[in-house]
Design a protein around this motif. Structure first.
Motif, PDB file in Angstrom:
ATOM      1  N   ASP A   1      42.506  52.901 -90.744  1.00 52.08           N
ATOM      2  CA  ASP A   1      43.201  54.055 -91.330  1.00 52.08           C
ATOM      3  C   ASP A   1      43.159  55.238 -90.366  1.00 52.08           C
ATOM      4  O   ASP A   1      42.270  55.340 -89.515  1.00 52.08           O
ATOM      5  CB  ASP A   1      42.557  54.469 -92.647  1.00 52.08           C
ATOM      6  N   SER A   2      44.097  56.161 -90.537  1.00 49.60           N
ATOM      7  CA  SER A   2      44.102  57.364 -89.703  1.00 49.60           C
ATOM      8  C   SER A   2      43.724  58.616 -90.491  1.00 49.60           C
ATOM      9  O   SER A   2      43.466  59.661 -89.893  1.00 49.60           O
ATOM     10  CB  SER A   2      45.469  57.565 -89.062  1.00 49.60           C
TER      11      SER A   2
ATOM     12  N   PRO B   1      43.207  62.170 -81.583  1.00 55.51           N
ATOM     13  CA  PRO B   1      44.533  62.766 -81.636  1.00 55.51           C
ATOM     14  C   PRO B   1      45.427  62.064 -82.643  1.00 55.51           C
ATOM     15  O   PRO B   1      45.122  60.971 -83.106  1.00 55.51           O
ATOM     16  CB  PRO B   1      45.065  62.594 -80.207  1.00 55.51           C
ATOM     17  N   SER B   2      46.540  62.704 -82.928  1.00 57.27           N
ATOM     18  CA  SER B   2      47.486  62.179 -83.905  1.00 57.27           C
ATOM     19  C   SER B   2      47.937  60.777 -83.508  1.00 57.27           C
ATOM     20  O   SER B   2      48.191  60.498 -82.346  1.00 57.27           O
ATOM     21  CB  SER B   2      48.685  63.113 -83.989  1.00 57.27           C
ATOM     22  N   GLY B   3      47.993  59.893 -84.498  1.00 55.12           N
ATOM     23  CA  GLY B   3      48.414  58.524 -84.265  1.00 55.12           C
ATOM     24  C   GLY B   3      47.275  57.554 -84.030  1.00 55.12           C
ATOM     25  O   GLY B   3      47.473  56.351 -84.046  1.00 55.12           O
ATOM     26  N   SER B   4      46.079  58.068 -83.809  1.00 57.13           N
ATOM     27  CA  SER B   4      44.940  57.165 -83.622  1.00 57.13           C
ATOM     28  C   SER B   4      44.347  56.794 -84.972  1.00 57.13           C
ATOM     29  O   SER B   4      44.689  57.358 -85.999  1.00 57.13           O
ATOM     30  CB  SER B   4      43.887  57.818 -82.720  1.00 57.13           C
TER      31      SER B   4
ATOM     32  N   ALA C   1      39.575  56.787 -82.532  1.00 56.03           N
ATOM     33  CA  ALA C   1      39.774  58.241 -82.428  1.00 56.03           C
ATOM     34  C   ALA C   1      38.742  58.866 -81.498  1.00 56.03           C
ATOM     35  O   ALA C   1      37.598  58.429 -81.431  1.00 56.03           O
ATOM     36  CB  ALA C   1      39.671  58.883 -83.799  1.00 56.03           C
ATOM     37  N   GLU C   2      39.169  59.897 -80.789  1.00 55.88           N
ATOM     38  CA  GLU C   2      38.243  60.654 -79.953  1.00 55.88           C
ATOM     39  C   GLU C   2      37.420  61.609 -80.810  1.00 55.88           C
ATOM     40  O   GLU C   2      36.266  61.883 -80.507  1.00 55.88           O
ATOM     41  CB  GLU C   2      39.012  61.442 -78.899  1.00 55.88           C
ATOM     42  N   MET C   3      38.033  62.121 -81.867  1.00 55.89           N
ATOM     43  CA  MET C   3      37.372  63.064 -82.771  1.00 55.89           C
ATOM     44  C   MET C   3      37.863  62.818 -84.195  1.00 55.89           C
ATOM     45  O   MET C   3      38.905  62.198 -84.407  1.00 55.89           O
ATOM     46  CB  MET C   3      37.703  64.512 -82.396  1.00 55.89           C
ATOM     47  N   LEU C   4      37.097  63.334 -85.138  1.00 53.76           N
ATOM     48  CA  LEU C   4      37.520  63.356 -86.533  1.00 53.76           C
ATOM     49  C   LEU C   4      37.608  64.818 -86.975  1.00 53.76           C
ATOM     50  O   LEU C   4      36.689  65.590 -86.737  1.00 53.76           O
ATOM     51  CB  LEU C   4      36.526  62.632 -87.436  1.00 53.76           C
ATOM     52  N   ARG C   5      38.704  65.174 -87.602  1.00 47.04           N
ATOM     53  CA  ARG C   5      38.843  66.502 -88.212  1.00 47.04           C
ATOM     54  C   ARG C   5      38.438  66.344 -89.661  1.00 47.04           C
ATOM     55  O   ARG C   5      39.036  65.573 -90.409  1.00 47.04           O
ATOM     56  CB  ARG C   5      40.276  66.994 -88.118  1.00 47.04           C
ATOM     57  N   ILE C   6      37.403  67.069 -90.069  1.00 47.10           N
ATOM     58  CA  ILE C   6      36.894  66.987 -91.433  1.00 47.10           C
ATOM     59  C   ILE C   6      37.092  68.345 -92.091  1.00 47.10           C
ATOM     60  O   ILE C   6      36.683  69.370 -91.550  1.00 47.10           O
ATOM     61  CB  ILE C   6      35.399  66.609 -91.458  1.00 47.10           C
TER      62      ILE C   6
ATOM     63  N   ALA D   1      30.566  56.984 -88.665  1.00 47.04           N
ATOM     64  CA  ALA D   1      31.245  56.173 -89.686  1.00 47.04           C
ATOM     65  C   ALA D   1      31.449  56.959 -90.981  1.00 47.04           C
ATOM     66  O   ALA D   1      31.324  56.425 -92.077  1.00 47.04           O
ATOM     67  CB  ALA D   1      30.478  54.888 -89.950  1.00 47.04           C
ATOM     68  N   ALA D   2      31.769  58.223 -90.841  1.00 45.04           N
ATOM     69  CA  ALA D   2      31.939  59.090 -92.014  1.00 45.04           C
ATOM     70  C   ALA D   2      33.094  58.650 -92.892  1.00 45.04           C
ATOM     71  O   ALA D   2      33.089  58.892 -94.099  1.00 45.04           O
ATOM     72  CB  ALA D   2      32.151  60.532 -91.569  1.00 45.04           C
ATOM     73  N   GLN D   3      34.087  57.988 -92.314  1.00 43.05           N
ATOM     74  CA  GLN D   3      35.234  57.553 -93.109  1.00 43.05           C
ATOM     75  C   GLN D   3      34.818  56.592 -94.216  1.00 43.05           C
ATOM     76  O   GLN D   3      35.495  56.484 -95.237  1.00 43.05           O
ATOM     77  CB  GLN D   3      36.321  56.930 -92.229  1.00 43.05           C
TER      78      GLN D   3
END
Length: 172
Positions: free
Chosen positions: A69-70, A133-136, A141-146, A58-60
């Protein structure tokens, strides 16, 4: 019994002064490089610390983003106010985690990264999180890019930056 002539003494002094000027220039360059390396290391430690704090479930929520949000971004900027006092500002986001925000603000302030004049010469730290992936969204999401970027202006002119990033594999 012949001594040195005035011309020989002047030539030797000119050669000695040229050598001393070159050696002192190397010392000055070395000091600037050591200072730049120190600031680069400090900025890297700050960016890695922020990345570690963001790399959690839950880093977001730390960036005040909803599950729908995406992407989310949070920026901290260091500048000088009218009386010359250095201050750190962060975009105020309702519902953001204040303890996290204040912890990073304090670390950012303690580093005392140099900054130049004008709007483009502020030192700043920007944390960005994107669902992959893009759009999730953050919820599915499968992953988060931080990504954490720290920027500053060395000696008031030369722009420097450190970028660290990771992929957070979401586990259910």
């Amino acid at each position: 019994m012949r001594g040195f002539s005035l011309v020989e003494v002047l030539i030797s002094m000119a050669i000695l002064s040229a050598i001393l000027t070159a050696v002192l220039g190397m010392f000055t360059l070395g000091l600037h490089r050591a200072y730049g390396g120190k600031k680069m290391t400090e900025a890297t430690v700050l960016a890695e610390h922020a990345l570690e704090r963001l790399n959690q479930p839950a880093a977001q929520e730390l960036l005040a983003a909803a599950s729908s949000d995406s992407s989310a971004t949070k920026a901290w900027q260091r500048k000088t106010d009218a009386d010359g006092t250095s201050i750190v500002t962060a975009a105020e986001v309702s519902g953001s985690n204040f303890a996290f925000r204040n912890e990073l603000r304090d670390l950012f302030m303690e580093l005392d990264l140099p900054f130049g004049r004008g709007e483009s010469k502020r030192s700043e730290m920007v944390a960005t999180m994107t669902a992959v992936p893009s759009g999730s969204t953050f919820a599915n999401a499968e992953m988060l890019r931080i990504q954490v970027v720290v920027r500053w202006a060395e000696r008031g002119q030369r722009s420097r930056q450190v970028v660290v990033e990771t992929l957070n594999l979401r586990s259910e």
